[in-house]
Design an enzyme around this catalytic site. Structure first.
Site, short mmCIF file in Angstrom:
data_model
loop_
_atom_site.label_atom_id
_atom_site.label_comp_id
_atom_site.label_asym_id
_atom_site.label_seq_id
_atom_site.Cartn_x
_atom_site.Cartn_y
_atom_site.Cartn_z
N MET A 143 0.93 -1.21 0.12
CA MET A 143 0.09 -0.06 -0.08
C MET A 143 0.80 1.35 0.07
SD MET A 143 -2.74 1.46 2.81
CE MET A 143 -4.02 0.16 2.70
N TYR A 146 -0.76 7.28 1.53
CA TYR A 146 -0.34 8.75 1.65
C TYR A 146 -1.60 9.67 2.11
CZ TYR A 146 3.82 7.66 -1.18
OH TYR A 146 4.78 7.12 -2.04
N ALA A 176 3.73 -1.43 3.69
CA ALA A 176 3.12 0.13 3.68
C ALA A 176 4.23 1.00 3.54
CB ALA A 176 2.53 0.35 4.99
N LYS A 177 4.24 1.76 2.40
CA LYS A 177 4.97 2.72 1.90
C LYS A 177 4.59 3.97 2.38
CE LYS A 177 6.57 4.29 -2.60
NZ LYS A 177 6.01 5.50 -3.38
N ILE A 178 5.46 4.68 3.06
CA ILE A 178 5.19 5.86 3.84
C ILE A 178 6.26 6.96 3.78
CG2 ILE A 178 3.61 4.81 5.51
CD1 ILE A 178 6.02 5.15 7.48
#
Lengths: 273, 273, 273, 273, 273
Positions: A143, A146, A176-178
């Site tokens: 995911m 953002y 999770a890409k944050i």
């Protein structure tokens, strides 16, 4: 996170995702610094670097080029995305079905969620369908979490970024890409919030080698499992050099200095070749 | 672009698409200059010219006339379109399912995307369904990539047109139909942005033979793979003459002068007959 | 238009559609002049007149009465419609599925499209589904093509009516029902615009026998293939008399005078019975 | 309520639901008081306490941890939920399909309905689909019945809470989770309004042991069948102690004093261990 | 109306529908006058009275109680309904699928249509699906035809009520439930407008025995086929007494006086028991 879900797009449990969906999200302007980056072949070649554990691209780019690279590159199918010609409240079109991504050989899916947007509810339900279809096909789920839109005044506030990481866990993402929240403590908090879901730091706009490697090192030390990077790689004349350095920091857990030396020695070696 | 996807609607990898969806998009007013152009049969006859590699029409026109021309004309099923009686933010109704287009013998589908419109997200998702259904039926995919709507102040700006071309690649079109951005350098940039996706120039409103052929020549030299033309053909008393000229410029790579000579000699020949 | 598609609802290629959806569209007020017209049985009886080639009614009316008339009346299933209690931008609910219309024995479907309405795109997509389902069941397709809504300032302008007729062709209707644009030349233009799609004139509100028959004659001479009439028939005390006259004008191509004589002689005969 | 529907998530017909969807609904801020509560494993461990008859969590948390606890914990799949980053009229995304919840071994589903919200109609229809799918899989149905939104000025008014309880019955929930309306008489009215549907009191924000146990006791005496509690358990350093007390009040029907003694003796025992 | 469609919910072609969806539409406040009416069992008991030909309830109430009464009560599944906590333009959620209503043993479906509401189009399309599914299952169809919303200034105007009755016919209901328009002539007009569709009068808020029976008598004499009544029955201490009276007026076609005598004698008998 489901055990083993990220195996096809990771190495020793760590991830370096090369993201190349900028042609859709930002347009060709992102390729101006290094014109050859306009050509997906160039980026697929870069993605064959040992440090890269997956390449994230949209459907059209995958259709055209992945068949030539399927033995060397792991495909992360970025399912949704929208041009920035559109000025409305943050939203993202689902441009690719999971079924077709699977047919093209994708190892995992990528999906953007704009928490806080007036389209959050709709996007979360689109994510549900994609996530459950991916489970059905044994594909990992990443995911792009953002927070954006009317409800979000400051999307780099530590609390917001920790919430973004948590949404990855709650909704069923393996990764999770944050955004990096600015300091290691805040990043550690975000990684805790994600619990068993892996956190990868988003590369963001281009920075110097040292600044970038230092931030990545900080993120890894704080508990991140890797990096998703685009412009900081393909906007460099010699992307492989930086990838040598990232490999050190991410997979070999070296110091920033050692990583910088790797970047520089690659440059020299390139000159010598 | 998928290898071979445009084979049934191209010749030596180049395309001359005759577009005839103006009755839906603009209404009968576009047929006033040459009243016989109101009748689809006239245009199907024109489409049998050797230079035309595909005819783009809507469902009703195809149902009524394609059965009589299926051996001589390649059908490009224009799936969406809307009347200009409607004054809202740019959008387009999907009037034809891919399944039924296939049943009628279509070789490829055509789909308009208004990047920048408040309906961009919805249109992109409709395109997704159509594109994946077309893949399933081995039909080529042509995107009319026209940035328009609230988010787009100037739809002929080179950067906008290059972005339009790129959207064709990113979303999975084999061919992107774009406006000519005004100069060869900008067109070359747009073709680069489209990478492996073929670019065809949109014909636009009627121009003189010389002006039109010169623009087409410029576009081809800049990297375009062809032309999609409507009014510049069917609003001419002798459309075949111009098609002779376009054949020269597009498929035989002649000079504009030679192409003009072909146009004129056709006129003479017609007078002699 | 698909060859033969109108055969079950026409006679020698011409159509006289008796429309009786006013109870839904306008409410019982339309039946005040002739109270027995409130009862569908009365109108089904009228529809057994030789001149009537099809009766257009909604689902509930068809369910209740068509089984008793299926040998004498051809059913045109009017799929969509909405009460005028509703004051919003022009739209129409789809009240009847094609599958169920087919099950009840319908020969063709009828569908309203409000070109220019803010619901045009949605209505066109609903029409697509209905049209393709009708093709699948070998049922004819009649479009009530009525430009209306925010985008349409004047729905009786010749250009608008020709556009309406053209929409019938472009979207795949076998028959387009349009308003009479006021003069024969404009009607001829609309018929040309529809090309192979048959045009039928919409009857409109009640007029005198002579005025009505004259307009129908003009329309037929201009290229129309028939008439769709409601109030001008069921708001008459003796609808069969007018149908005798319409039969003359439409199917026997007589003069208006001869048709009027037929109307009058029917009246006399009725008095004699 | 369907007979037996709550058997897998109750004990002697009474329920103590441990709710842990706060990471989605409120974000990590709810875990600050007791940092280990950020980790779902900690809460699953707490849920193995004999007093807990079901654990309510979202899809991602269930995927990651339920397989390790399926013998000790009953899973209540909380299907919908939304972050509070979003500021719009009350709504909730359906993040989990019933089919997949069943596949993961869930015993019952949980679903929030915001009666009075501008999204009430849509949410009720989503609930319909979930409820009927749950019936098909023999899973119990718990409704978080929370009047909110433009139509609701005061969501703790007794009449509103009784209405909320009634909605559980009318729409087909086996259990309605409602706020405590403030006094036993109002709670009794709400339980009467729910008729055969079980009512459980919602725990709300953290209170002292005595205050909380007293309220639970009041609710049980008024006709509630149990409690759904989150923060009042996981925001305590020693959640098991309070659970000992809740077990007394809910399942053994003791006085508040006896329950408080159990809470305190657990504390002592923990100190002795 | 389809022949025989109302047989399972009528007696000699007449209907007395006991409606009990007030807990959803109005909330528990409607049960205050007679508290035992809060409990569905009480109302199911009342529905076993010989005069009642069907009981209309929502899904949850049917699930919980219909299995115990299926031999004595005919079930009219009220499919849609919404709380009055919601303040928006008139709309109604579809809370129950026809398939599941059939599975629970329902004999017919009930569906509210708010003609004139901005949701009329959407509600009519939901009705279409329900009506056609009901035909498929051989279940009768009852429409609560209630003009309301922005387009309706006065919902008790005779013309509006006749239109409401007509909508029942046009859209395919076997029975249209309408408000009493105030005088017998207007009611007769509404019954004529409905043609073959049966009209039942809506009971409305509580009135005296005499006033209520007189109105019902007027409606029956005007052509109504029965009554749908809720509050006028369950808000009475002795609902069976009034049902005795209604039985006289509706099924035995007695005078109001005779019906009132039946009401009173039931009271006496109850006192004697």
């Amino acid at each position: 996170m489901i055990p083993g879900a990220t195996d096809p797009i990771s190495r020793d449990g760590k991830l370096l995702i090369l993201a190349y969906d900028h042609g859709l999200e930002h347009g060709p302007v992102d390729f101006e610094a290094v014109p050859e980056s306009m050509n997906p072949e160039h980026v697929f070649d870069v993605a064959t670097h040992d440090a890269v554990t997956a390449l994230a691209v949209g459907k059209g780019v995958a259709e055209a080029h992945y068949p030539d690279y399927e033995d060397e590159v792991n495909l992360l199918a970025k399912l949704n995305g929208t041009s920035n010609l559109w000025m409305g409240e943050h939203d993202s079109a689902v441009n690719w079905s999971v079924e077709y991504a699977d047919e093209l050989g994708a190892d995992a899916i990528g999906f953007t969620l704009y928490g806080g947007s007036n389209h959050e509810v709709e996007m979360a339900e689109e994510f549900r369908d994609a996530q459950e279809a991916a489970r059905d096909k044994d594909m990992g789920v990443v995911m792009w979490s953002y927070p954006r839109g009317q409800g979000v005044k400051n999307d780099t506030k530590p609390g917001t970024i920790s919430y973004a990481a948590r949404l990855g866990l709650e909704l069923g993402a393996d990764v999770a890409k944050i955004k990096y929240p600015g300091d290691p403590e805040a990043m550690a908090h975000a990684c805790d919030a994600a619990a068993s879901t892996d956190v990868v730091m988003s590369g963001g706009s281009k920075a110097s080698d040292e600044a970038f490697l230092s931030t990545v090192k900080e993120a890894m030390d704080a508990g991140a499992k890797g990096l998703a990077v685009g412009r900081n790689v393909f906007q460099r004349e010699n992307p492989e050099a930086l990838l040598d350095g990232l490999e050190k920091v991410i997979f070999e857990e070296t110091s920033v200095e050692e990583a910088l030396a790797a970047v520089e020695s690659h440059g020299e070696q390139a000159t010598l070749d």
